[in-house]
Design a protein around this motif. Structure first.
Motif, short mmCIF file in Angstrom:
data_model
loop_
_atom_site.label_atom_id
_atom_site.label_comp_id
_atom_site.label_asym_id
_atom_site.label_seq_id
_atom_site.Cartn_x
_atom_site.Cartn_y
_atom_site.Cartn_z
N VAL A 252 31.33 16.56 -5.45
CA VAL A 252 31.31 16.00 -6.79
C VAL A 252 30.20 14.95 -6.89
N GLY A 253 29.42 15.04 -7.97
CA GLY A 253 28.33 14.08 -8.17
C GLY A 253 27.04 14.48 -7.50
N GLN A 254 27.02 15.62 -6.78
CA GLN A 254 25.79 16.07 -6.12
C GLN A 254 25.44 17.45 -6.63
N SER A 255 24.17 17.71 -6.72
CA SER A 255 23.69 19.02 -7.14
C SER A 255 22.86 19.61 -6.01
N ILE A 256 23.27 20.80 -5.55
CA ILE A 256 22.55 21.49 -4.49
C ILE A 256 22.01 22.79 -5.05
N SER A 257 20.76 23.01 -4.88
CA SER A 257 20.12 24.20 -5.43
C SER A 257 20.56 25.44 -4.68
N ASN A 258 20.33 26.58 -5.33
CA ASN A 258 20.69 27.85 -4.70
C ASN A 258 19.87 28.10 -3.45
N ASP A 259 18.63 27.60 -3.45
CA ASP A 259 17.78 27.80 -2.28
C ASP A 259 18.35 27.10 -1.06
N SER A 260 18.86 25.86 -1.30
CA SER A 260 19.42 25.13 -0.17
C SER A 260 20.68 25.81 0.33
N HIS A 261 21.48 26.38 -0.60
CA HIS A 261 22.67 27.12 -0.18
C HIS A 261 22.30 28.30 0.69
N SER A 262 21.33 29.09 0.25
CA SER A 262 20.94 30.27 1.02
C SER A 262 20.34 29.89 2.35
N THR A 263 19.62 28.74 2.40
CA THR A 263 19.04 28.30 3.66
C THR A 263 20.13 27.96 4.66
N ARG A 264 21.14 27.22 4.18
CA ARG A 264 22.24 26.87 5.06
C ARG A 264 22.98 28.12 5.53
N GLY A 265 23.12 29.11 4.62
CA GLY A 265 23.80 30.34 5.00
C GLY A 265 23.03 31.12 6.04
N ASN A 266 21.72 31.16 5.91
CA ASN A 266 20.92 31.93 6.85
C ASN A 266 20.89 31.31 8.23
N ARG A 267 21.20 30.02 8.31
CA ARG A 267 21.24 29.39 9.63
C ARG A 267 22.39 29.91 10.48
N ARG A 268 23.40 30.44 9.82
CA ARG A 268 24.55 30.95 10.55
C ARG A 268 24.25 32.38 11.03
N ARG A 269 23.46 32.46 12.04
CA ARG A 269 23.13 33.75 12.63
C ARG A 269 23.68 33.80 14.04
N LEU A 270 23.53 34.96 14.65
CA LEU A 270 23.96 35.11 16.03
C LEU A 270 23.12 34.22 16.94
N SER A 271 23.77 33.54 17.86
CA SER A 271 23.03 32.74 18.83
C SER A 271 22.34 33.66 19.82
N PRO A 272 21.34 33.16 20.57
CA PRO A 272 20.67 34.02 21.57
C PRO A 272 21.65 34.61 22.58
N MET A 273 22.64 33.82 23.02
CA MET A 273 23.61 34.32 23.98
C MET A 273 24.47 35.41 23.36
N GLN A 274 24.87 35.24 22.09
CA GLN A 274 25.67 36.25 21.42
C GLN A 274 24.89 37.55 21.25
N PHE A 275 23.63 37.43 20.84
CA PHE A 275 22.84 38.63 20.57
C PHE A 275 22.57 39.42 21.85
N MET A 276 22.19 38.73 22.92
CA MET A 276 21.92 39.44 24.17
C MET A 276 23.19 40.06 24.73
N LEU A 277 24.35 39.40 24.54
CA LEU A 277 25.61 39.96 25.00
C LEU A 277 25.98 41.19 24.19
N ILE A 278 25.76 41.16 22.88
CA ILE A 278 26.07 42.31 22.03
C ILE A 278 25.20 43.51 22.43
N CYS A 279 23.92 43.26 22.67
CA CYS A 279 23.04 44.34 23.11
C CYS A 279 23.50 44.93 24.44
#
Length: 351
Positions: A252-279
């Motif tokens: 409340v009282g703060q405005s966050i742009s859609n770009d900042s939302h998508s940036t924060r969302g894109n940071r949630r990716r597989l970690s290097p350890m997770q990706f190499m383990l999945i492969c």
């Protein structure tokens, strides 16, 4: 008349011996399926043994190099930050044992026709036990690593407690004991068959069907199934976290742009350890799949020359999973490549 009668009895005994031989091969498990029945065309045997000599020799060379590098790299500070590295380190050590013990046994048998299990009942049971146990350990450690990353990606606190180093240090010896107990029935079910000669190591006829189903489940179906299930669970958890961050309402009282939302969302990716383990997990499952299907087919088809040829080549494909982890980690993870480069630089400066 007596001579003709003796000849007919001799031919009848020969036919019965051949029938016994084919029945034992039909009801056999993985160890006896490795014994290729000699076909009429001797060039086929020569070609098959040559292929096994070349391929298994390459496996041993590249497996030694890759797994030794894995053992050294997983002890670096950057790769020891998560509990998954303990499981992958244990997997690399068990892969190295497979390369040093199991693959040479297979090379002697399929490449040179020397079956080290056929000398006595003790060698039959003991070598078969070591053979199966060594092959089963790396998939178990990969499965535990997948469970570890799945628990670390969970939202529930109780599940995340599984993904810690102290838990990994307790689970690794338990996994070794568990694997040893799974294949302990080999000392009861395996026996030396001396009819027809020469003697060969195989599962007893009365345990044949049960043994085939048992080893099919414990090696070819359950571990790959758990790997796939928990790997998909990791991917789904990461996607849910990304979706949750993208749709979080601003305070409340703060405005966050859609770009900042998508940036924060894109940071949630597989970690290097997770990706190499999945492969690694997917590659193990893909390489195990043809061997598993061949084992399932063995319940319904005859163990003829063509089936044993398919069986031996799917087993060669399966062995890739024990020698390829270093190369998969290097190709799939930038972090792993950087640690490998640092290790080579340190080694070069010491020289």
């Amino acid at each position: 008349m007596k001579k003709q009668k003796k000849k007919s009895e001799y031919h009848l005994l020969s036919i019965l011996n051949l029938l016994c031989f084919f029945i034992y091969n039909k009801m056999n498990t993985t160890t006896t399926a490795a014994i290729i029945i000699t076909p009429d065309d001797s060039s086929f045997v020569v070609l098959s043994s040559t292929i096994h000599k070349i391929v298994l020799s390459f496996y041993i060379i590249f497996g030694l190099i890759g797994n030794i590098f894995n053992i050294l790299l997983f002890q670096s500070a950057a790769l020891r930050q998560t509990s998954t590295s303990f499981y992958l380190l244990s997997e690399s050590i068990s892969n190295l044992i497979v390369v040093c013990l199991t693959l040479p046994i297979r090379l002697l048998s399929d490449g040179f026709g020397l079956n080290v299990t056929d000398y006595s009942l003790l060698s039959c049971q003991l070598i078969s036990y070591i053979y199966f146990t060594c092959l089963a350990l790396p998939p178990i450690f990969t499965t535990l690593a997948c469970v570890d990353r799945w628990a670390a990606s969970c939202v529930e606190v109780n599940r995340r407690r599984f993904a810690n180093k102290s838990m990994a240090k307790r689970m690794i010896p338990l996994a070794i004991i568990f694997c040893g107990l799974i294949y302990a029935p080999i000392f009861v079910t395996f026996d030396m068959s001396t009819n027809p000669p020469p003697p060969f190591c195989s599962i007893s006829l009365k345990y044949a069907f049960f043994g085939l189903i048992y080893y099919l489940l414990t090696y070819s179906i359950i571990p790959p199934g758990f790997m796939i299930g928990f790997t998909i669970g990791v991917i789904l958890h990461i996607r849910r976290k990304r979706t949750g961050i993208v749709h979080v309402a601003p305070p409340v009282g703060q405005s966050i742009s859609n770009d900042s939302h998508s940036t924060r969302g894109n940071r949630r990716r597989l970690s290097p350890m997770q990706f190499m383990l999945i492969c690694q997990a997917f590659s193990e499952c893909l390489l195990t799949l043809p061997f598993s299907l061949t084992n399932i087919l063995s319940l319904f088809v005859d163990y003829d020359q063509h089936f044993l040829m398919i069986y031996s080549y799917t087993r060669l494909l399966l062995f890739i999973s024990y020698v390829s982890s270093f190369y998969i980690f290097t190709l799939s993870s930038k972090l792993y490549r950087e640690e490998f480069k640092k290790f080579i630089r340190r080694l070069w400066h010491r020289q």
